[in-house]
Write a protein that holds these residues in place. Sequence first.
Motif: not given
Length: 394
Positions: A196-208
């Motif tokens: 599970l990974a998310i980009n540094y600049h992505s909105p944190a809400s998209s990681s929910l």
Amino acid sequence: MAFSLLAHVVSDLCLGKPALRSLSISATVGEALSALKTSEDSFISVWSCDHSANIQDECRCVGKICMVDVVCYLCTDDNLLSPSSALKSPVSDLLPNIPGLVMHVEPHSSLLEAIDLILQGAQNLVVPIRSSISNSSRRKLYQKPQTSPTTMHKGCEYCWLTQEDVVRYLLSSIGLLSPIAALPIDTLRIIDTDVLAINYHSPASSSLPAILRSLRDQTSVAVVDENGGLIGEISPFTLACCDETVAAAITTLSSGDLMAYIDCGGPPEEIVRMVKTRLKQRNLEGMLEEFALDSSSTLSLSSSSSDEESLPSPKTALSRSGKYSRSSSYSARMVRRAEAIVCHPGSSLVAVMIQAIAHRVNYVWVIEDDCCLAGIVTFSSMLKIFREHLESMA
């Protein structure tokens, strides 16, 4: 040799374990939040009980909750508009519709049976333990409404066993598990590349969704740069040490800013101001009024943080240069909780076990020499290897 390990039962792992604090399935989210804030444990068990009956089996643990469940629940669209109403919802709304996450077992169940249940998806095994409470005290407990946290169920107390408990127990007998434990993790093929990974600049809400899945899988969400390099993580372990106001940060910040928000010591004042401003811009005054946001009360770290800071420095530190300025050492969480525990594909299984146990996490990130994320090793994958080894020795 291995036969002596197989002879152990789960009660051997329960010695010294505290009794579970539990909450009734009839409680509200607000009551669950209050219980979590006063609990020494990150999780509270949720029970479905009929204390007027005389059948012990009618008292069942139906799940567990932590602060992450509450925070993610508050971050849903409807609850952002009215967090006060969300806190009046039943605690059952927080429980995932996934059977088998919590399983009851008898004290005489074998260690092998416990490992099998974990490999089938159980996160916690609920085990009855001896109670020192007198019969008269038990009767008084039954006469009271069970809406506040309690430890008694039909005259019995329970503890629970986790993946960490089982791995720690195996580590104490690691000599019986050689030569498997000394082999590199890449040789054992236990590095999971489906992370599970998310980009540094992505909105944190998209990681929910990823945060909720990592909570169920007992892993974490990696924060990476454009080249796949590991910068840090958004970990349920860390979020569980926060209070409910972190929901406002997840709603308004980027993933990189959220890492700064949940770092040790509390969020920087400028980020708190940013959260307040963005809540007003999005007409989320209800959340702003419900949560008194400041830089001192957002993070309620457990005493383990001081232990982490006192650990010796790692022998090898892989420094990262560039705009992110994040450390990628073997024991990065000694510095900040938003940073990740990492190892390399050539690390031995026993070394990775020790790393995870020392930092009280169920996983270790695997990185290449250039700090690119290669995958993750979990307690579950370790237990699968040991289970196969024990079976071959039986």
